[in-house]
Design a protein around this motif. Structure first.
Motif, mmCIF file in Angstrom:
data_model
loop_
_atom_site.group_PDB
_atom_site.id
_atom_site.type_symbol
_atom_site.label_atom_id
_atom_site.label_comp_id
_atom_site.label_asym_id
_atom_site.label_seq_id
_atom_site.Cartn_x
_atom_site.Cartn_y
_atom_site.Cartn_z
ATOM 1 N N VAL A 90 0.827 -1.207 0.000
ATOM 2 C CA VAL A 90 0.000 0.000 0.000
ATOM 3 C C VAL A 90 0.856 1.249 0.000
ATOM 4 N N LEU A 91 1.928 1.254 0.784
ATOM 5 C CA LEU A 91 2.817 2.415 0.822
ATOM 6 C C LEU A 91 3.509 2.649 -0.522
ATOM 7 N N LEU A 92 3.882 1.554 -1.203
ATOM 8 C CA LEU A 92 4.520 1.680 -2.515
ATOM 9 C C LEU A 92 3.556 2.291 -3.528
ATOM 10 N N LEU A 93 2.308 1.829 -3.545
ATOM 11 C CA LEU A 93 1.313 2.404 -4.447
ATOM 12 C C LEU A 93 1.086 3.887 -4.151
ATOM 13 N N ILE A 127 4.017 5.940 -5.508
ATOM 14 C CA ILE A 127 3.981 6.082 -6.971
ATOM 15 C C ILE A 127 2.950 7.116 -7.392
ATOM 16 N N ILE A 128 1.768 7.065 -6.771
ATOM 17 C CA ILE A 128 0.711 8.009 -7.124
ATOM 18 C C ILE A 128 1.130 9.441 -6.803
ATOM 19 N N LEU A 129 1.731 9.640 -5.628
ATOM 20 C CA LEU A 129 2.152 10.983 -5.243
ATOM 21 C C LEU A 129 3.301 11.485 -6.115
ATOM 22 N N THR A 130 4.184 10.577 -6.495
ATOM 23 C CA THR A 130 5.325 10.982 -7.340
ATOM 24 C C THR A 130 4.864 11.365 -8.734
ATOM 25 N N GLU A 131 3.899 10.659 -9.276
ATOM 26 C CA GLU A 131 3.389 10.949 -10.612
ATOM 27 C C GLU A 131 2.417 12.127 -10.633
ATOM 28 N N TYR A 149 7.009 1.888 -18.017
ATOM 29 C CA TYR A 149 5.957 1.157 -17.304
ATOM 30 C C TYR A 149 4.722 2.017 -17.018
ATOM 31 N N PHE A 150 4.925 3.117 -16.320
ATOM 32 C CA PHE A 150 3.780 3.891 -15.874
ATOM 33 C C PHE A 150 3.020 4.519 -17.035
#
Length: 565
Positions: free
Chosen positions: A509-512, A515-519, A543-544
């Motif tokens: 969950v922390l990884l997701l 990623i969302i905050l970084t993008e 990937y993203f």
């Protein structure tokens, strides 16, 4: 077809079921209920039949197909709770023992509590020293047969009645002596009231024992009383925790936890169902005796932070509200018709008291007590080492040993070496709900156990050879079972696996989230530094970005299909 289904459904809902409730005097009340009838409806019918207004102390108990006892929940459907084939059979019993039974408003209520405690005394759940036992039995005699009459009561008349699981001739003589000399002139109502006052001072008053094991594998009985939580081992009370000191009750599988301010008590029930029943009884008793108002009752959950467990809420009134409501009762006391006690040694069954049949303002007590043929009489005397009571009253419980003593020290044995309500001559509602616990009880007490009191049927019990054979089969089937030690190991392994699973889930969950905050377009120095790294740019373009385009394409195609339709 639709009309056929609807008609079939309506017939199913309107179907009537026959219910038989066995009362405290062993008489039966039979009625019919609809499929969707709630427990409260059946309980109200029963209380109306008994002409009972102070009904919050009582409940309806039943046994499910797995031989597990339950209290009928009044907010749920009767049919769905029983899970058995009709006709349904249940028992009317005291669920919450009054803290002061003598303070009950109506005599009909005191009489029903009297019948319950008389059952407790007979089945070995109410332990006491010999002098108290003789006095209690004498009160029962006075209430049931009246004053001593030499013409009607020949020598040894008290031996024709069975008040305890086992007793001696010396105790029978003591009962008769008290009945003859001390209780003359007492009315049945007065004798019942004195009986309740004496029983209320005993350490095991209000005990409905649940068989368990402690962390060392020793047999124990857990119980909830008007004053708190108790644990009985041998015939001693090893723990007593007042209700205001109990902070939490919890169970997981077969493990029951009681949290006190400084300690946590852990016990193991025979089955998960038995453990859940124990937990629910604890929740209800704590709410009834501890809270000031029913509005303070909260839903209790056995779950922890990450895993959902059972949820339960007590739905009745609390003790203080019941007492306040009882004080407002203003009606003519129901008329009481009493009949004499008829002892018999030839009848193979025992009824615990008079049969109750009431109409408005009318009650009939048709008393019939008979004795099982071939009752074993306990030895006349044994050593008894009194154990100081820590209850609210100054009483003792006898610790029984074998051997002889001087006549001045000899007392009749009321309790066995180990506290075991299952040692009663008749089937008792305290059930060893698993083969393992049944074997343990037999090895300790050398007495048969039964789980059929709630059905009031006398089933044959296995012989010693059969028990040993069953024990061997159990060991053969469960070679790795080492009692509570194995359970502790299994519990530790499950806890480690659960912790690993939760940790992996949190990391994912922390990884997701990262990623969302970084993008996203958040202009924060930390995320700007991450976006400028070569690794992030490679992840973004390889990937993203393709994954985002694929999702967008799928969403557009779905939207176009919806618009076209």
């Amino acid at each position: 077809m639709l009309s056929r289904l609807m008609s079939g459904s309506s017939r199913n809902l309107e179907r009537e079921y026959s219910c038989t409730v066995r009362l405290l005097d062993d008489s039966e009340y039979t009625c019919t209920i609809q499929r969707d009838a709630k427990g409260q409806y059946l309980f109200d019918l029963l209380c109306h039949h008994l002409n009972l207004l102070e009904k919050d102390y009582f409940g309806i108990r039943f046994v499910d197909p797995d031989k597990q006892r339950h209290w009928l929940e009044f907010t749920k459907s009767v049919v769905k709770q029983l899970r058995s084939q009709p006709p349904f059979t249940m028992c009317f019993r005291v669920k919450f023992y009054p803290a002061d039974p003598a303070a009950l408003r109506e005599e009909i209520t005191r009489y029903l509590v009297f019948l319950q405690i008389k059952r407790d005394l007979y089945h070995g759940r109410l332990l006491c020293k010999t002098s108290d036992a003789a006095l209690l039995a004498a009160y029962i005699l006075q209430a049931e047969i009246g004053d001593y009459d030499p013409g009607k009561h020949p020598e040894g008349y008290s031996s024709k009645f069975q008040f305890f699981p086992k007793h001696s001739e010396k105790l029978e003589r003591k009962i008769a002596e008290i009945h003859k000399t001390e209780l003359s002139g007492q009315t049945p109502a007065t004798s019942e009231l004195n009986f309740l006052r004496k029983a209320q001072t005993l350490e095991t008053y209000g005990v409905d024992p649940h068989p368990c094991k402690d962390v060392s594998g020793n047999a124990a009985f857990l119980a909830f009383t008007p004053f708190g939580f108790v644990v009985l081992q041998g015939n001693k009370r090893v723990h007593f925790i007042k209700w205001n000191e109990v902070t939490k009750l919890k169970f997981e599988g077969k493990t029951f936890y009681l949290y006190e301010k400084k300690i946590v008590l852990t016990y193991f029930a025979p089955t998960p169902e038995a453990c859940k029943h124990l937990w629910k009884c604890g929740i209800e008793n704590q709410a009834f005796y501890k809270l000031e108002k029913s509005s303070q009752v909260r839903t209790v959950s056995s779950s922890n932070l990450f895993f959902k467990g059972s949820r339960f809420r007590y739905s009745g009134r609390v003790a203080k509200e019941v007492m306040e409501s009882s004080a407002k009762i203003k009606r003519e006391p129901p008329e009481i018709h009493r009949a004499g006690m008829v002892p018999s040694r030839s009848c193979p069954s025992i009824t615990h008291g008079p049969r109750l049949s009431s109409v408005p303002r009318t009650r009939r007590r048709a008393v019939h007590i008979s004795i099982m043929e071939g009752l074993e009489s306990l030895r006349d005397s044994a050593h008894s080492t009194p154990v100081r009571s820590t209850s609210h009253s100054d009483t003792f419980l006898p610790h029984v040993r074998s051997g002889r003593a001087d006549s001045s020290e000899r007392v009749a044995v009321i309790a066995d070496e180990a506290y075991s309500p299952a040692d009663s001559v008749l089937p008792t509602p305290v059930a060893e709900h698993s083969l393992e616990l049944m074997l343990l009880s037999r090895q300790i007490n050398g007495a048969p156990c039964s789980i059929e009191e709630e059905k009031e049927s006398e089933a044959s019990t296995p012989t010693t050879a059969e028990v040993e054979a069953l024990g061997g089969e159990l060991k053969a089937l469960c070679p790795g079972h080492n009692g509570p030690e194995a359970e502790q190991v299994n519990k530790f392994v499950l806890s480690v696996l659960r912790l690993l699973l939760v940790t992996v889930g949190l990391l994912f969950v922390l990884l997701l989230l990262l990623i969302i905050l970084t993008e996203s377009d958040l202009d924060i120095a930390f995320f700007r530094d991450i976006r400028q790294t070569p690794e992030f740019e490679q992840f973004h373009y390889q990937y993203f970005y393709p994954l985002r385009r694929w999702f967008a394409c799928k969403i557009r195609s779905v939207m176009s299909l919806l618009i076209d339709t």
